[in-house]
Design a protein around this motif. Structure first.
Motif, PDB file in Angstrom:
ATOM      1  N   PHE A  93      -8.071 -25.176 -59.747  1.00  0.00           N
ATOM      2  CA  PHE A  93      -8.141 -26.120 -58.241  1.00  0.00           C
ATOM      3  C   PHE A  93      -7.105 -24.656 -57.730  1.00  0.00           C
ATOM      4  CE2 PHE A  93      -4.970 -28.054 -55.015  1.00  0.00           C
ATOM      5  CZ  PHE A  93      -6.023 -28.327 -54.566  1.00  0.00           C
ATOM      6  N   VAL A  94      -6.749 -24.079 -58.261  1.00  0.00           N
ATOM      7  CA  VAL A  94      -5.571 -22.574 -57.585  1.00  0.00           C
ATOM      8  C   VAL A  94      -6.503 -21.920 -57.298  1.00  0.00           C
ATOM      9  CG1 VAL A  94      -3.741 -21.624 -58.322  1.00  0.00           C
ATOM     10  CG2 VAL A  94      -3.543 -23.306 -58.616  1.00  0.00           C
ATOM     11  N   VAL A 132       1.044 -27.762 -53.238  1.00  0.00           N
ATOM     12  CA  VAL A 132       0.061 -26.995 -52.620  1.00  0.00           C
ATOM     13  C   VAL A 132       0.696 -27.002 -51.143  1.00  0.00           C
ATOM     14  CG1 VAL A 132      -1.317 -25.015 -51.598  1.00  0.00           C
ATOM     15  CG2 VAL A 132      -1.998 -26.707 -54.070  1.00  0.00           C
ATOM     16  N   TYR A 133       1.923 -25.887 -50.495  1.00  0.00           N
ATOM     17  CA  TYR A 133       2.437 -25.578 -49.799  1.00  0.00           C
ATOM     18  C   TYR A 133       2.676 -24.332 -49.198  1.00  0.00           C
ATOM     19  CZ  TYR A 133       6.388 -23.532 -52.399  1.00  0.00           C
ATOM     20  OH  TYR A 133       6.947 -23.205 -53.187  1.00  0.00           O
ATOM     21  N   SER A 134       2.954 -24.497 -47.757  1.00  0.00           N
ATOM     22  CA  SER A 134       2.996 -23.521 -46.971  1.00  0.00           C
ATOM     23  C   SER A 134       4.083 -22.464 -46.385  1.00  0.00           C
ATOM     24  CB  SER A 134       2.310 -23.849 -45.109  1.00  0.00           C
ATOM     25  OG  SER A 134       3.579 -24.840 -45.019  1.00  0.00           O
ATOM     26  N   ASN A 137       6.673 -22.004 -44.513  1.00  0.00           N
ATOM     27  CA  ASN A 137       7.114 -22.938 -44.180  1.00  0.00           C
ATOM     28  C   ASN A 137       8.500 -24.347 -44.763  1.00  0.00           C
ATOM     29  OD1 ASN A 137       6.053 -24.916 -43.610  1.00  0.00           O
ATOM     30  ND2 ASN A 137       5.963 -24.929 -41.101  1.00  0.00           N
ATOM     31  N   GLY A 138       7.028 -24.249 -45.701  1.00  0.00           N
ATOM     32  CA  GLY A 138       7.318 -25.687 -47.000  1.00  0.00           C
ATOM     33  C   GLY A 138       6.872 -26.968 -46.204  1.00  0.00           C
ATOM     34  N   SER A 139       5.874 -26.407 -45.601  1.00  0.00           N
ATOM     35  CA  SER A 139       4.718 -28.138 -45.224  1.00  0.00           C
ATOM     36  C   SER A 139       4.196 -28.065 -46.848  1.00  0.00           C
ATOM     37  CB  SER A 139       4.935 -27.585 -44.433  1.00  0.00           C
ATOM     38  OG  SER A 139       4.589 -27.739 -43.772  1.00  0.00           O
ATOM     39  N   LEU A 140       4.234 -29.403 -46.529  1.00  0.00           N
ATOM     40  CA  LEU A 140       2.129 -29.730 -47.719  1.00  0.00           C
ATOM     41  C   LEU A 140       1.214 -29.308 -47.273  1.00  0.00           C
ATOM     42  CD1 LEU A 140       2.292 -31.186 -51.079  1.00  0.00           C
ATOM     43  CD2 LEU A 140       2.735 -32.986 -49.843  1.00  0.00           C
ATOM     44  N   VAL A 141       0.734 -28.899 -47.995  1.00  0.00           N
ATOM     45  CA  VAL A 141      -0.700 -28.540 -47.444  1.00  0.00           C
ATOM     46  C   VAL A 141      -1.396 -29.605 -48.495  1.00  0.00           C
ATOM     47  CG1 VAL A 141      -2.504 -27.291 -47.483  1.00  0.00           C
ATOM     48  CG2 VAL A 141      -0.525 -25.596 -47.128  1.00  0.00           C
ATOM     49  N   THR A 142      -1.733 -29.852 -49.281  1.00  0.00           N
ATOM     50  CA  THR A 142      -2.848 -30.529 -50.524  1.00  0.00           C
ATOM     51  C   THR A 142      -1.494 -30.902 -51.363  1.00  0.00           C
ATOM     52  OG1 THR A 142      -4.860 -31.283 -51.013  1.00  0.00           O
ATOM     53  CG2 THR A 142      -3.754 -29.241 -51.294  1.00  0.00           C
ATOM     54  N   VAL A 151      -7.007 -22.104 -48.565  1.00  0.00           N
ATOM     55  CA  VAL A 151      -6.111 -21.492 -47.354  1.00  0.00           C
ATOM     56  C   VAL A 151      -5.353 -20.546 -48.204  1.00  0.00           C
ATOM     57  CG1 VAL A 151      -5.462 -23.796 -48.655  1.00  0.00           C
ATOM     58  CG2 VAL A 151      -4.823 -22.280 -50.215  1.00  0.00           C
ATOM     59  N   SER A 152      -4.529 -20.239 -47.112  1.00  0.00           N
ATOM     60  CA  SER A 152      -4.405 -18.854 -46.352  1.00  0.00           C
ATOM     61  C   SER A 152      -2.965 -18.630 -47.775  1.00  0.00           C
ATOM     62  CB  SER A 152      -2.734 -19.247 -45.813  1.00  0.00           C
ATOM     63  OG  SER A 152      -1.947 -17.790 -46.059  1.00  0.00           O
ATOM     64  N   ARG A 153      -2.946 -17.256 -48.533  1.00  0.00           N
ATOM     65  CA  ARG A 153      -3.190 -16.458 -49.746  1.00  0.00           C
ATOM     66  C   ARG A 153      -1.471 -16.815 -49.502  1.00  0.00           C
ATOM     67  NH1 ARG A 153      -5.707 -14.449 -53.246  1.00  0.00           N
ATOM     68  NH2 ARG A 153      -4.427 -12.908 -54.013  1.00  0.00           N
ATOM     69  N   SER A 154      -1.163 -16.957 -47.987  1.00  0.00           N
ATOM     70  CA  SER A 154       1.032 -16.947 -48.274  1.00  0.00           C
ATOM     71  C   SER A 154       1.174 -18.197 -48.961  1.00  0.00           C
ATOM     72  CB  SER A 154       1.156 -16.863 -47.169  1.00  0.00           C
ATOM     73  OG  SER A 154       0.422 -17.812 -45.545  1.00  0.00           O
ATOM     74  N   CYS A 155      -0.075 -19.135 -48.820  1.00  0.00           N
ATOM     75  CA  CYS A 155       0.467 -20.722 -49.179  1.00  0.00           C
ATOM     76  C   CYS A 155       1.402 -20.346 -51.301  1.00  0.00           C
ATOM     77  CB  CYS A 155      -0.121 -21.783 -49.607  1.00  0.00           C
ATOM     78  SG  CYS A 155      -0.691 -21.922 -48.055  1.00  0.00           S
ATOM     79  N   LYS A 156       2.049 -21.407 -51.345  1.00  0.00           N
ATOM     80  CA  LYS A 156       2.753 -21.271 -52.362  1.00  0.00           C
ATOM     81  C   LYS A 156       2.308 -22.499 -53.566  1.00  0.00           C
ATOM     82  CE  LYS A 156       6.612 -18.266 -52.173  1.00  0.00           C
ATOM     83  NZ  LYS A 156       6.073 -16.796 -52.094  1.00  0.00           N
ATOM     84  N   TYR A 157       2.737 -22.601 -54.073  1.00  0.00           N
ATOM     85  CA  TYR A 157       2.084 -24.327 -55.337  1.00  0.00           C
ATOM     86  C   TYR A 157       3.640 -24.351 -56.426  1.00  0.00           C
ATOM     87  CZ  TYR A 157      -0.133 -20.798 -58.293  1.00  0.00           C
ATOM     88  OH  TYR A 157      -0.815 -19.713 -59.097  1.00  0.00           O
ATOM     89  N   ARG A 158       3.246 -25.262 -57.316  1.00  0.00           N
ATOM     90  CA  ARG A 158       4.247 -26.014 -58.255  1.00  0.00           C
ATOM     91  C   ARG A 158       3.684 -27.268 -58.472  1.00  0.00           C
ATOM     92  NH1 ARG A 158       9.245 -28.188 -55.663  1.00  0.00           N
ATOM     93  NH2 ARG A 158       8.700 -29.820 -53.837  1.00  0.00           N
TER      94      ARG A 158
END
Length: 168
Positions: free
Chosen positions: A30-31, A68-70, A72-77, A112-119
């Protein structure tokens, strides 16, 4: 009078190993499909495997989440995978992993933007042992996202799962 022999194979240990590997494979796919870097998995793989294995083996794990979040910490999916510990009399006696669902979920989300992070986060039952590398935290708000139920993508004779994807 004949002799009757019954053989029972205990598949639970195999099921635990298979499901842990399957969860990690689903999340990595997925990532990757979203265009995100695999660095997080490389950094925490040992802790992820140890936690998932410990909590599934002890039947403590309830849900595994990939957020997966932006920046600014908002949830993308988010992907939610609910774990179901089936009885030994369950009708489903096979190991299965549907990687197509991970690819389908990623296509539904899009790049998604490559600046997004995930956990990866989990919900465990009371009494679950602590595992090094894991700490308490809260899920990000899913306000504004809607669930898309995907059904079963991963399972074994002893452990099943159901998945849902949260989208805008």
């Amino acid at each position: 009078m004949g002799t009757r022999t019954t053989v029972r194979v205990d598949t639970y240990t195999q099921s635990v190993t298979y499901v842990v590997g399957g969860l990690l494979d689903l999340f990595r796919t997925f990532v990757d499909e979203l265009g995100l870097t695999p660095d997080y998995f490389a950094d925490v793989l040992g802790a992820l495997e140890a936690g998932l294995h410990t909590w599934i083996e002890g039947r403590y794990l309830r849900t595994v989440y990939l957020e997966v979040y932006s920046p600014n910490g908002s949830l993308v999916t988010r992907i939610d995978i609910d774990i179901d510990y089936k009885s030994s009399t369950s009708a489903h006696h096979s190991f299965y992993l549907d990687m197509f669902l991970a690819e389908l979920m990623a296509k539904k989300v899009g790049r998604v933007s490559r600046s997004c992070k995930y956990r990866v986060l989990v919900t465990a039952a009371p009494g679950a042992p602590s595992v090094p590398g894991w700490s308490s935290t809260k899920l990000l708000s899913n306000e504004g996202l809607s669930p898309w139920h995907l059904g079963q993508a991963l399972g074994s004779p002893d452990i099943g799962s159901s998945m849902q994807l949260w989208l805008r």
